[in-house]
Scaffold this motif. Structure first.
Motif, mmCIF file in Angstrom:
data_model
loop_
_atom_site.group_PDB
_atom_site.id
_atom_site.type_symbol
_atom_site.label_atom_id
_atom_site.label_comp_id
_atom_site.label_asym_id
_atom_site.label_seq_id
_atom_site.Cartn_x
_atom_site.Cartn_y
_atom_site.Cartn_z
ATOM 1 N N PHE A 14 0.540 -1.348 -0.213
ATOM 2 C CA PHE A 14 -0.113 -0.077 0.163
ATOM 3 C C PHE A 14 1.088 0.981 0.165
ATOM 4 C CE2 PHE A 14 -2.586 -3.017 1.995
ATOM 5 C CZ PHE A 14 -3.659 -3.123 1.710
ATOM 6 N N HIS A 15 0.494 1.776 -0.714
ATOM 7 C CA HIS A 15 1.179 3.168 -0.759
ATOM 8 C C HIS A 15 0.231 4.206 0.151
ATOM 9 C CE1 HIS A 15 3.875 2.927 -4.071
ATOM 10 N NE2 HIS A 15 2.233 2.611 -4.639
ATOM 11 N N ILE A 16 0.696 4.820 1.124
ATOM 12 C CA ILE A 16 0.037 5.267 2.499
ATOM 13 C C ILE A 16 0.658 7.159 2.650
ATOM 14 C CG2 ILE A 16 1.301 4.195 4.138
ATOM 15 C CD1 ILE A 16 -1.235 4.079 6.040
ATOM 16 N N ASP A 17 -0.339 7.870 2.782
ATOM 17 C CA ASP A 17 0.427 9.204 3.304
ATOM 18 C C ASP A 17 1.115 9.165 5.259
ATOM 19 O OD1 ASP A 17 -1.430 10.123 5.891
ATOM 20 O OD2 ASP A 17 -2.648 11.020 4.059
ATOM 21 N N GLU A 18 1.486 10.109 5.246
ATOM 22 C CA GLU A 18 2.601 10.422 6.579
ATOM 23 C C GLU A 18 1.979 10.285 7.728
ATOM 24 O OE1 GLU A 18 6.932 11.635 8.240
ATOM 25 O OE2 GLU A 18 5.438 13.355 6.657
ATOM 26 N N ASP A 19 0.902 11.203 8.137
ATOM 27 C CA ASP A 19 0.309 11.385 8.977
ATOM 28 C C ASP A 19 -1.137 9.895 9.278
ATOM 29 O OD1 ASP A 19 0.728 13.676 8.973
ATOM 30 O OD2 ASP A 19 -1.451 14.628 7.980
ATOM 31 N N ALA A 20 -1.545 8.737 7.804
ATOM 32 C CA ALA A 20 -2.392 8.216 8.229
ATOM 33 C C ALA A 20 -1.272 6.801 8.962
ATOM 34 C CB ALA A 20 -2.386 7.425 7.014
ATOM 35 N N ASN A 22 1.237 6.579 10.693
ATOM 36 C CA ASN A 22 1.496 7.062 12.084
ATOM 37 C C ASN A 22 0.348 6.341 13.148
ATOM 38 O OD1 ASN A 22 4.217 8.597 11.711
ATOM 39 N ND2 ASN A 22 3.498 10.312 11.214
ATOM 40 N N VAL A 23 -1.076 6.794 12.162
ATOM 41 C CA VAL A 23 -2.130 6.328 12.983
ATOM 42 C C VAL A 23 -1.938 4.531 12.847
ATOM 43 C CG1 VAL A 23 -4.506 6.539 13.206
ATOM 44 C CG2 VAL A 23 -3.320 8.624 12.612
ATOM 45 N N LEU A 24 -1.705 4.148 11.672
ATOM 46 C CA LEU A 24 -1.755 2.347 11.689
ATOM 47 C C LEU A 24 -0.606 2.918 12.216
ATOM 48 C CD1 LEU A 24 -2.628 0.378 10.640
ATOM 49 C CD2 LEU A 24 -1.283 1.085 8.408
ATOM 50 N N SER A 25 0.478 2.448 12.394
ATOM 51 C CA SER A 25 1.287 2.663 13.226
ATOM 52 C C SER A 25 1.851 2.130 14.992
ATOM 53 C CB SER A 25 2.643 2.894 12.912
ATOM 54 O OG SER A 25 4.022 2.666 13.837
ATOM 55 N N THR A 68 -5.643 7.380 3.229
ATOM 56 C CA THR A 68 -5.541 8.223 4.047
ATOM 57 C C THR A 68 -5.578 8.234 5.619
ATOM 58 O OG1 THR A 68 -7.637 8.578 3.964
ATOM 59 C CG2 THR A 68 -5.804 9.752 1.427
ATOM 60 N N ILE A 69 -5.720 9.730 6.512
ATOM 61 C CA ILE A 69 -6.350 9.199 7.601
ATOM 62 C C ILE A 69 -7.798 9.151 7.978
ATOM 63 C CG2 ILE A 69 -6.762 11.496 8.025
ATOM 64 C CD1 ILE A 69 -4.706 11.177 10.656
ATOM 65 N N ASP A 70 -8.549 9.326 6.806
ATOM 66 C CA ASP A 70 -9.529 9.211 7.020
ATOM 67 C C ASP A 70 -9.782 7.624 7.140
ATOM 68 O OD1 ASP A 70 -10.861 11.501 7.005
ATOM 69 O OD2 ASP A 70 -10.983 11.671 4.703
#
Length: 86
Positions: A14-20, A22-25, A68-70
């Protein structure tokens, strides 16, 4: 413009934005911490990661390729917080 990362979740890239990311991690770390002392902890964690990958795969498509974070908030709302697990 946002920074994106490439991650492998349960064998799916997956390609994931940095904010997302951090939350997923943080979410995955809390799950690992919650199940680290249980007998089948590794299997449970693997199953949850598999479900996360399935859910994220459903949310992206040809038009949108970055998580995304959403998307992560949706996953967390569906699966729940580790403190809510039985």
């Amino acid at each position: 413009m946002k920074k994106t990362l490439t991650v492998n979740i349960n064998g799916i890239i997956f390609h994931i934005d940095e904010d997302a990311y951090n939350v997923l991690s943080d979410y995955l770390e809390s799950i690992k911490s919650h199940f680290s002392r249980t007998q089948d902890g590794e299997e449970i964690i693997s199953d949850i990661e598999g479900r996360i990958a399935e859910m994220l795969k459903e949310r992206i498509g040809d038009e949108r390729q970055v998580i995304t974070i959403d998307d992560i908030e949706h996953v967390v709302n569906v699966i729940g917080q580790p403190s809510e697990f039985g």
